[in-house]
Each structure stands twice: as structure tokens, then as C-alpha cells.
Design a protein around this motif. Structure first.
Motif, short mmCIF file in Angstrom:
data_model
loop_
_atom_site.label_atom_id
_atom_site.label_comp_id
_atom_site.label_asym_id
_atom_site.label_seq_id
_atom_site.Cartn_x
_atom_site.Cartn_y
_atom_site.Cartn_z
N ASN A 182 0.84 -1.20 0.00
CA ASN A 182 0.00 0.00 0.00
C ASN A 182 0.87 1.25 0.00
OD1 ASN A 182 -3.06 -0.76 0.59
ND2 ASN A 182 -1.77 -2.17 1.73
N ASP A 184 -0.27 4.24 -0.63
CA ASP A 184 -1.14 5.13 0.14
C ASP A 184 -2.28 4.26 0.64
OD1 ASP A 184 -2.82 7.01 1.19
OD2 ASP A 184 -2.86 8.31 -0.57
N ASN A 186 -5.39 2.20 1.50
CA ASN A 186 -6.78 2.30 1.03
C ASN A 186 -6.95 3.15 -0.22
OD1 ASN A 186 -7.74 0.71 3.23
ND2 ASN A 186 -7.67 2.53 4.53
N LYS A 187 -5.84 3.48 -0.89
CA LYS A 187 -5.97 4.31 -2.09
C LYS A 187 -5.11 3.79 -3.25
CE LYS A 187 -6.86 8.99 -3.35
NZ LYS A 187 -7.75 9.98 -2.80
N ILE A 188 -3.79 3.62 -3.04
CA ILE A 188 -2.89 3.16 -4.10
C ILE A 188 -2.18 1.88 -3.64
CG2 ILE A 188 -0.96 3.74 -5.61
CD1 ILE A 188 -1.55 6.68 -5.10
N VAL A 190 0.24 -1.53 -5.01
CA VAL A 190 1.02 -2.26 -6.01
C VAL A 190 1.04 -3.73 -5.60
CG1 VAL A 190 3.29 -2.57 -7.06
CG2 VAL A 190 2.46 -0.28 -6.56
N LEU A 226 -1.18 -2.22 -10.59
CA LEU A 226 -1.26 -0.99 -9.83
C LEU A 226 -2.73 -0.61 -9.73
CD1 LEU A 226 0.01 1.53 -8.48
CD2 LEU A 226 0.08 2.57 -10.75
N LYS A 227 -3.27 -0.51 -8.53
CA LYS A 227 -4.67 -0.20 -8.32
C LYS A 227 -4.81 1.15 -7.62
CE LYS A 227 -5.83 -5.10 -7.78
NZ LYS A 227 -6.36 -6.13 -6.87
N TYR A 228 -5.72 1.96 -8.15
CA TYR A 228 -5.97 3.26 -7.57
C TYR A 228 -7.45 3.36 -7.23
CZ TYR A 228 -6.24 8.31 -6.94
OH TYR A 228 -6.45 9.56 -6.43
N ARG A 229 -7.77 3.65 -6.01
CA ARG A 229 -9.17 3.77 -5.60
C ARG A 229 -9.57 5.24 -5.53
NH1 ARG A 229 -11.00 0.70 -0.27
NH2 ARG A 229 -10.60 -1.05 -1.70
N PHE A 230 -10.59 5.61 -6.29
CA PHE A 230 -11.05 7.00 -6.31
C PHE A 230 -11.92 7.31 -5.09
CE2 PHE A 230 -10.04 6.06 -10.69
CZ PHE A 230 -9.35 7.19 -11.10
#
Length: 230
Positions: A182, A184, A186-188, A190, A226-230
Motif C-alpha cells: 500500500n 497510500d 486504502n488508495k494506491i 502495487v 497498480l490499483k488506484y481507488r477514487f
């Protein structure tokens, strides 16, 4: 819309495309994480036979054959259930399911002229599995999972044949591992992942008694996401 392509030997790739049969999905959650962290789901999928199934034409190494159709040629259905729990540092889940295929029929015109049929008997494969995640800290977590697929006999009647060929074996063992970081919380995130797919050999027995063994290579796939949560 769906498109498939396979290649065997020196022949041109065999292609199939078109509108795929629709898939109907229903999910019921019979327990939620609010219940001491426990959660359970039941999933049901059904794919009715609507579109035709047709095998693409294999001609030669220099000549491209006609495209086939991507329909299943018969009804398909699956049901699965999972149950697990989320705790402070650990999440685990066990699951089981069954995949059913109805008697199916596909047109074949690999001889370049007449369209004849391949007939497949109905079959049911079964799945059992377990997976989980261990959270080392707020930034790092480790995933692990295992699934076993118990394959039913896949009998069929080939093009121009009147008797069935019996196909047995082909059980599948799938192991997956992953590490998440993580950047960031709960947001970004890998993630690095590995999936190992080990299929047992299968045997085809013709009415003449001739046995053909198919050996499958073990497949290992690696992923980076890579996951990004808006």
C-alpha cells in the motif's frame, strides 16, 4: 461479442467469432462481515444455448479457412458457495462449486466442404478451494490460495463417427501467491502475483480400444498490477 483463435501443427490458426451466448448471474449473501467478521455467498450462473456453435476451418499452412461461431452449442450452468472470516490481521475463505455443461453439438467443416456435427455428452466438474490474506502491517499484505478442479469424463462423438470417444482425467490443481504494498493505504496498491496451473494427463479411449494420452505442461503466470481507488 467474442473472438477465439487456436493453432495446431502447421495449419493456419482456426478462428471463431460472433455474438456469444448471454450469461445470467445471481448472487446471494447469507452472512455479512458484521456477523463477527463472518461472510458467506452463494453464486449461480446460467448460460442458455442461443447462438450456434461452429468449429472454424483448418485447411493448410498457406490457406486460411472459414471462421466458426462462438456459441456453446448447449446450456451451461454453475453454482458455488464460499464462507470465510475477516479478523484483525487475517482473512480466510473456503469455497466449493460445480460447473455443468449440457449435451452440446457443434458444426464442423474442416474438410472444406460439408458441414457435419460433433456431439459432446453432458458433464459436471467440481471445485474446492481455500484462500486467504495475512496483513503484516498497514502497508504490506500476503495472499495465498489453492483450488482443485475434479474433472468429469468428457465423452464426445467426432465428425463422421457413430461411436463415442471416452475422455477421462484432466484434474487441475491451481496455486496462487501474491504480495501487496500500500503506497497510500486504502488508495494506491502495487501487487505482485504468481499463479501455477498444473493439469493432470488425460486419456482418450476410442471404440477400437486405442488409448491416446494427452500431456499438459504446467503453466506459471506472473502479474504486476497498480490499483488506484477514487
Amino acid at each position: 461479442y467474442k473472438e477465439n483463435e487456436t493453432k495446431s501443427g502447421t495449419a493456419q490458426a482456426i478462428s471463431a467469432d460472433g455474438i456469444a451466448d448471454p450469461e445470467l448471474i445471481a448472487n446471494y449473501r447469507f452472512a455479512t462481515e458484521a456477523n463477527d467478521g463472518y461472510a458467506g455467498d452463494v453464486n449461480v450462473n446460467f448460460t442458455p444455448e442461443i447462438m450456434d456453435a461452429e468449429v472454424g476451418e483448418a485447411v493448410s499452412s498457406t490457406e486460411v479457412g472459414a471462421d466458426g461461431e462462438v456459441g456453446n452449442g448447449g446450456h451451461k450452468a454453475s453454482i458455488s458457495a464460499s464462507y470465510g472470516r475477516t479478523m484483525d490481521n487475517i482473512t480466510y475463505r473456503v469455497s466449493a462449486g460445480a460447473d455443468w455443461s449440457d449435451d452440446a453439438e457443434a458444426k464442423d467443416h474442416t474438410d472444406g466442404t460439408a458441414k457435419r456435427n460433433i456431439k459432446y455428452d453432458s458433464k459436471t466438474d467440481y471445485r474446492i478451494g481455500v484462500d486467504g490474506q495475512y496483513r503484516v502491517n498497514d502497508q504490506i499484505s500476503i495472499d495465498a490460495g489453492y483450488e482443485m478442479v475434479i474433472a468429469d469424463d468428457a465423452d464426445y462423438t467426432g465428425v463422421g463417427a457413430t461411436a463415442k470417444t471416452k475422455v477421462s482425467g484432466g484434474d487441475n490443481n491451481i496455486i496462487s501467491l501474491g504480495v501487496n504494498y500500500n503506497i497510500d493505504p486504502n488508495k494506491i496498491v502495487v501487487s505482485l502475483g504468481m499463479t501455477r496451473d498444473d493439469i493432470d494427463n488425460s486419456k482418450s479411449t476410442a471404440t477400437s480400444g486405442t488409448v491416446t494420452t494427452t500431456n499438459y505442461d504446467t503453466n506459471t503466470n506472473y502479474t504486476v498490477s497498480l490499483k488506484y481507488r477514487f
